[in-house]
Motif scaffolding. Structure first.
Motif, PDB file in Angstrom:
ATOM      1  N   LEU A  98      10.901  31.403 -47.572  1.00 43.36           N
ATOM      2  CA  LEU A  98       9.783  30.371 -48.237  1.00 43.36           C
ATOM      3  C   LEU A  98      10.020  30.171 -49.662  1.00 43.36           C
ATOM      4  CD1 LEU A  98       6.740  30.889 -46.035  1.00 43.36           C
ATOM      5  CD2 LEU A  98       8.759  29.366 -45.591  1.00 43.36           C
ATOM      6  N   THR A  99      10.075  29.188 -50.190  1.00 37.70           N
ATOM      7  CA  THR A  99       9.939  28.972 -51.527  1.00 37.70           C
ATOM      8  C   THR A  99       8.664  29.375 -52.159  1.00 37.70           C
ATOM      9  OG1 THR A  99       9.041  26.786 -51.351  1.00 37.70           O
ATOM     10  CG2 THR A  99      11.299  26.831 -51.349  1.00 37.70           C
ATOM     11  N   GLN A 102       5.812  27.419 -51.057  1.00 39.88           N
ATOM     12  CA  GLN A 102       5.586  27.429 -49.687  1.00 39.88           C
ATOM     13  C   GLN A 102       4.803  28.725 -49.354  1.00 39.88           C
ATOM     14  OE1 GLN A 102       9.400  27.009 -48.096  1.00 39.88           O
ATOM     15  NE2 GLN A 102       9.155  24.781 -47.459  1.00 39.88           N
ATOM     16  N   ASN A 103       5.268  30.019 -50.102  1.00 41.53           N
ATOM     17  CA  ASN A 103       4.552  31.142 -50.196  1.00 41.53           C
ATOM     18  C   ASN A 103       3.122  30.920 -50.632  1.00 41.53           C
ATOM     19  OD1 ASN A 103       5.694  34.080 -49.641  1.00 41.53           O
ATOM     20  ND2 ASN A 103       7.318  32.631 -50.465  1.00 41.53           N
ATOM     21  N   GLU A 105       1.277  28.231 -50.517  1.00 38.90           N
ATOM     22  CA  GLU A 105       0.508  27.373 -49.806  1.00 38.90           C
ATOM     23  C   GLU A 105       0.284  28.103 -48.245  1.00 38.90           C
ATOM     24  OE1 GLU A 105       0.862  22.571 -48.821  1.00 38.90           O
ATOM     25  OE2 GLU A 105       2.600  23.535 -49.374  1.00 38.90           O
ATOM     26  N   PHE A 106       0.953  28.980 -47.904  1.00 42.17           N
ATOM     27  CA  PHE A 106       0.832  29.634 -46.668  1.00 42.17           C
ATOM     28  C   PHE A 106      -0.578  30.027 -46.155  1.00 42.17           C
ATOM     29  CE2 PHE A 106       1.242  33.093 -43.468  1.00 42.17           C
ATOM     30  CZ  PHE A 106       2.257  32.525 -42.908  1.00 42.17           C
ATOM     31  N   LYS A 109      -2.492  26.598 -45.602  1.00 45.91           N
ATOM     32  CA  LYS A 109      -2.386  26.112 -44.151  1.00 45.91           C
ATOM     33  C   LYS A 109      -2.997  26.736 -43.120  1.00 45.91           C
ATOM     34  CE  LYS A 109       2.246  23.937 -45.278  1.00 45.91           C
ATOM     35  NZ  LYS A 109       3.901  23.921 -45.068  1.00 45.91           N
TER      36      LYS A 109
END
Length: 385
Positions: A98-99, A102-103, A105-106, A109
């Motif tokens: 993951l970018t 994305q890390n 935002e994980f 989510k």
């Protein structure tokens, strides 16, 4: 932000008397930056893991605010995900596929926050930690310090009420550690989050904490501000563990003439509140003087001639090893020493700079300082190497 309270908390892994944490009583106040400081195996990480809910306490009670989250007696245990706290490990534990964005935002989510809210938090936390430029990079493309910032950002993005950090800077080099210490301190001042930081690095604790809790052998040794811990150690362990170079400890067992001279000097000033066994003197409190002097008797420091054994330059200061009356001492100075190795110098030790410990290793004090004249350069108590 809630207060963290541990009441008689114990932890054992073998159901026996071998306790990793023994009867720990500790309160971490709202908005405080508390450091758990101690050597490896002292129980500090176990304590943090019990607060996080990754370990069950074997006894006692843990409260977050008014809520009991762990109590054997009451049969209560709140799962980690329900404790509203964030945890940053020594290992950054970033998803490699993951970018950065994305890390971070994980966790958002997983909480099913709306996309607009996720993006707002993502942008805010990346800007706060200065990693916006790396949002599309993968962890393998980041330095250690950048990965540490991403791990912090991922935790802060979910806005935890409590932030727990388990030696998060230990994998960084000296320069990055210094930068991240400043970053963490600024972050605490900006966000006001209650933080609990586990470390074995005394200077890290001194630089970051509003209060420090020193642990050894699963037991709490002392709690206080960094200055209180350094200036008034509660026992010999705290005095030895905190301070670089380490404190000079002189055993008053008459094994050296220096110990006898120091003991006589202190006795001439007053009596201690408990039987005196050990005296500690910080290296920076031993002063070098150009030559022996004679001053007013009251509280006059003990003056001694010593042999300079070695000089250790450290950049901005010098560590000197001297021998005096059979005793080896370390002292520090901000000025280049005028003497060379093997030459003689004059040092002074003041009673107010002596940390006194009894036969149990606990701190004791002089009851009252006497005005009786004490050792000076020409008295029998002055030793010339």
């Amino acid at each position: 932000m809630p207060t963290i309270q541990l009441n008689h908390v114990s932890k054992t892994y073998d159901r026996g008397d071998n306790l990793s944490v023994h009867g720990l009583n500790l309160t971490i106040h709202e908005g405080e930056f508390m450091c758990l400081l101690g050597p490896s195996g002292c129980g500090k990480t176990t304590t943090l893991r019990m607060i996080a809910g990754l370990e069950h306490a074997s006894g006692g009670e843990i409260r977050l605010g008014e809520r009991i989250v762990d109590s054997q007696q009451a049969g209560l245990f709140v799962a980690p995900e329900q404790r509203q706290l964030g945890l940053v490990f020594q290992s950054y534990a970033l998803w490699p596929h993951l970018t950065v964005a994305q890390n971070i935002e994980f966790g958002l989510k997983l909480r099913r926050l709306p996309r607009s809210e996720r993006q707002h938090r993502l942008q805010t936390v990346m800007a706060t930690l200065g990693i916006t430029a790396y949002r599309d990079r993968y962890p393998s493309q980041l330095s250690g310090g950048q990965q540490q910032r991403v791990a912090l950002a991922r935790t802060l993005a979910v806005q935890p009420q409590i932030l727990l950090l388990d030696e998060p800077l230990s994998n960084l080099d000296a320069r990055l550690r210094l930068e991240m210490r400043a970053e963490l301190k600024r972050l605490h001042q900006q966000c006001g989050t209650t933080m609990l930081f586990v470390t074995h690095d005394q200077w890290e604790a001194m630089a970051l904490a509003t209060r420090i809790a020193v642990m050894q052998g699963g037991e709490l040794q002392q709690v206080g501000t960094p200055q209180e811990i350094y200036d008034r150690p509660a026992n010999r362990f705290v005095a030895e563990f905190v301070g670089t170079p380490p404190i000079n400890l002189i055993m008053l067992d008459h094994s050296t003439l220096f110990a006898e001279l120091l003991h006589a000097y202190l006795r001439s000033l007053g009596e201690t509140t408990a039987p005196l066994a050990t005296v500690g003197i910080r290296p920076e409190r031993i002063q070098i003087v150009p030559h022996p002097t004679s001053t007013a008797p009251a509280l006059r420091p003990l003056q001694l001639k010593a042999r300079l054994e070695s000089i250790l330059p450290t950049g901005g200061s010098w560590i000197l090893e001297v021998s005096v009356a059979g005793q080896s001492l370390l002292l520090t100075t901000q000025q280049p020493p005028l003497q060379r190795e093997g030459e003689t110098l004059v040092i002074t030790v003041a009673a107010t700079d002596c940390h006194l410990f009894d036969t149990q290793g606990l701190r004791c004090e002089l009851r009252a300082l006497s005005t009786t004249p004490v050792a000076h350069a020409t008295s029998p108590h002055c030793y010339q190497e």
